[in-house]
Design an enzyme around this catalytic site. Structure first.
Site, PDB file in Angstrom:
ATOM      1  N   HIS A  26       0.827  -1.218   0.000  1.00 38.54           N
ATOM      2  CA  HIS A  26       0.000   0.000   0.000  1.00 38.54           C
ATOM      3  C   HIS A  26       0.858   1.264   0.000  1.00 38.54           C
ATOM      4  O   HIS A  26       0.386   2.323  -0.395  1.00 38.54           O
ATOM      5  CB  HIS A  26      -1.024  -0.014   1.137  1.00 38.54           C
ATOM      6  CG  HIS A  26      -0.543   0.438   2.474  1.00 38.54           C
ATOM      7  ND1 HIS A  26      -0.209  -0.420   3.501  1.00 38.54           N
ATOM      8  CD2 HIS A  26      -0.335   1.683   2.965  1.00 38.54           C
ATOM      9  CE1 HIS A  26       0.166   0.282   4.560  1.00 38.54           C
ATOM     10  NE2 HIS A  26       0.101   1.555   4.266  1.00 38.54           N
ATOM     11  N   ASP A  57      -0.144  -7.560   1.897  1.00 37.09           N
ATOM     12  CA  ASP A  57       0.416  -6.193   1.776  1.00 37.09           C
ATOM     13  C   ASP A  57       1.951  -6.207   1.754  1.00 37.09           C
ATOM     14  O   ASP A  57       2.610  -5.904   2.741  1.00 37.09           O
ATOM     15  CB  ASP A  57      -0.107  -5.365   2.960  1.00 37.09           C
ATOM     16  CG  ASP A  57       0.070  -3.871   2.774  1.00 37.09           C
ATOM     17  OD1 ASP A  57       0.486  -3.444   1.681  1.00 37.09           O
ATOM     18  OD2 ASP A  57      -0.221  -3.145   3.746  1.00 37.09           O
ATOM     19  N   GLN A  74       0.625   5.817  11.693  1.00 36.97           N
ATOM     20  CA  GLN A  74       0.756   6.292  10.302  1.00 36.97           C
ATOM     21  C   GLN A  74       2.216   6.685  10.030  1.00 36.97           C
ATOM     22  O   GLN A  74       2.858   7.322  10.852  1.00 36.97           O
ATOM     23  CB  GLN A  74      -0.149   7.485  10.030  1.00 36.97           C
ATOM     24  CG  GLN A  74      -1.570   7.361  10.553  1.00 36.97           C
ATOM     25  CD  GLN A  74      -2.249   6.054  10.261  1.00 36.97           C
ATOM     26  OE1 GLN A  74      -2.061   5.487   9.191  1.00 36.97           O
ATOM     27  NE2 GLN A  74      -3.036   5.554  11.189  1.00 36.97           N
ATOM     28  N   GLY A  75       2.696   6.316   8.869  1.00 35.34           N
ATOM     29  CA  GLY A  75       4.076   6.634   8.503  1.00 35.34           C
ATOM     30  C   GLY A  75       5.052   5.518   8.828  1.00 35.34           C
ATOM     31  O   GLY A  75       6.189   5.537   8.373  1.00 35.34           O
ATOM     32  N   ASP A  76       4.608   4.566   9.648  1.00 28.84           N
ATOM     33  CA  ASP A  76       5.452   3.407   9.974  1.00 28.84           C
ATOM     34  C   ASP A  76       5.239   2.271   8.987  1.00 28.84           C
ATOM     35  O   ASP A  76       6.007   1.288   8.988  1.00 28.84           O
ATOM     36  CB  ASP A  76       5.125   2.885  11.383  1.00 28.84           C
ATOM     37  CG  ASP A  76       5.556   3.844  12.481  1.00 28.84           C
ATOM     38  OD1 ASP A  76       6.642   4.442  12.338  1.00 28.84           O
ATOM     39  OD2 ASP A  76       4.818   3.979  13.474  1.00 28.84           O
ATOM     40  N   SER A  77       4.215   2.367   8.163  1.00 22.88           N
ATOM     41  CA  SER A  77       3.875   1.278   7.245  1.00 22.88           C
ATOM     42  C   SER A  77       5.080   0.793   6.465  1.00 22.88           C
ATOM     43  O   SER A  77       5.929   1.580   6.045  1.00 22.88           O
ATOM     44  CB  SER A  77       2.816   1.733   6.246  1.00 22.88           C
ATOM     45  OG  SER A  77       1.549   1.638   6.826  1.00 22.88           O
TER      46      SER A  77
HETATM   47  N1  ARG Z   1      -1.378   2.390   7.276  1.00 19.71           N
HETATM   48  C1  ARG Z   1      -0.408   3.052   8.090  1.00 19.71           C
HETATM   49  C2  ARG Z   1       0.690   3.658   7.218  1.00 19.71           C
HETATM   50  O1  ARG Z   1       0.473   3.813   6.042  1.00 19.71           O
HETATM   51  C3  ARG Z   1       0.095   2.162   9.209  1.00 19.71           C
HETATM   52  C4  ARG Z   1      -0.898   2.015  10.275  1.00 19.71           C
HETATM   53  C5  ARG Z   1      -0.491   1.112  11.367  1.00 19.71           C
HETATM   54  N2  ARG Z   1      -1.429   1.291  12.419  1.00 19.71           N
HETATM   55  C6  ARG Z   1      -1.390   0.676  13.596  1.00 19.71           C
HETATM   56  N3  ARG Z   1      -2.262   1.018  14.493  1.00 19.71           N
HETATM   57  N4  ARG Z   1      -0.505  -0.257  13.852  1.00 19.71           N
HETATM   58  O2  ARG Z   1       1.687   4.137   7.687  1.00 19.71           O
END
Ligand code: ARG
Length: 279
Positions: free
Chosen positions: A82, A135, A229-232
């Protein structure tokens, strides 16, 4: 507040406005909780953690960081599919000409380490954007990193997947759940959770659809520690092996909403895929 999958998937987009907010308020100190509930780490101790970067798309304030990644061979970096989606990149990965990996740099605003262009990208054909199943993406670097940067990956049946196993997640992402992006690498200790914990949280309604075959549930049963967010695309490591990639979740660090990770043992092709040239 619960977040839909769509919100979680587009989480990296929040970086654009976060960068703008940071520009408007340069004096704001970075939070001391990151990733959420974590602590600072030096990338020298964890050289396999890398940042994905595009200054063209995300601005130069944080060296263009928008996702994490992990080195699994000198020229191969894993990240979340993603992270390379159109909602994040605004088009195809091939169109982002400055797509790069930043290795060996703890503090994004420093000059250290190296920035290596991504030569080729491969997106798992089984990736499903609607659910985030599968993913995973594989980046081929234009020049190799040292062998010492490489992290071993967990295979099927690896003991590191046992619920209760202590695991660590790494990243430069949001430290609060409110768009406070880190500039320095952080890590949080979580644990591998029973699939049931994520099946309860994400039963296939608007909260999300946890699919244990390709996803892994991890977090802090008491809440307070999580990726955000940002850790993905960044690594979840247990017993010295890569077990997961940060993928999605509802909110961040809420006890009742664990983090969902790509289950590496189920999704990583062996051998690593041939990738498509970026011309
Ligand atoms: N989708 C998020 C990203 O793009 C990562 C989210 C992870 N969330 C969590 N609660 N572990 O960075």
């Amino acid at each position: 507040m619960r977040r839909s999958i769509a919100r979680a998937v587009t989480g990296a987009l929040g970086l654009v406005s976060a960068a703008a907010a940071a520009l408007a308020a340069p004096g704001v100190a970075s939070a001391d909780r990151v990733i959420v509930g974590g602590e600072p780490v030096e990338v020298a101790d964890t050289p396999w953690v890398v940042a994905l970067s595009s200054r063209d798309r995300f601005g130069g304030m944080r060296a263009g960081q928008f996702c994490g990644g992990v080195v699994v061979a000198p020229t191969k970096v894993l990240t979340a599919a993603h992270c390379l989606g159109p909602e994040v990149l605004g088009g195809a990965p091939e169109d982002v000409s400055d797509l790069a990996v930043i290795a060996g740099r703890t503090e994004l605003t420093d000059k250290g380490g190296r920035e290596i262009r991504v030569a080729e990208t491969w997106i798992n054909p089984a990736y499903r954007p609607a659910t985030n199943a599968g993913d995973l993406a594989v980046l081929t670097l234009s020049s190799p990193l040292p062998e010492s940067y490489v992290l071993a990956t967990a295979g099927p049946g690896d003991s590191a997947y046992a619920p209760g196993t202590i695991a660590t997640v790494y990243g430069w992402g949001d430290t609060t759940g409110n768009g406070t992006y880190a500039t320095s690498l952080r890590a949080a200790r979580v644990q591998v959770l029973e699939d049931a914990a994520c099946e309860r949280a994400y039963p296939g309604n608007t909260s999300g659809d946890y699919q244990p075959a390709t996803m892994l549930c991890a977090g802090d049963p008491a809440g307070g520690r999580d990726a955000c967010q940002g850790d993905s695309g960044g690594p979840l490591v247990a017993r010295g092996r890569l077990v997961g990639l940060v993928s999605w979740g509802s909110g961040c660090a809420e006890a009742e909403n664990p983090g969902v990770y790509t289950r590496i043992s189920a999704v990583l092709p062996d051998p690593l895929p041939q990738t498509v040239s970026r011309g």
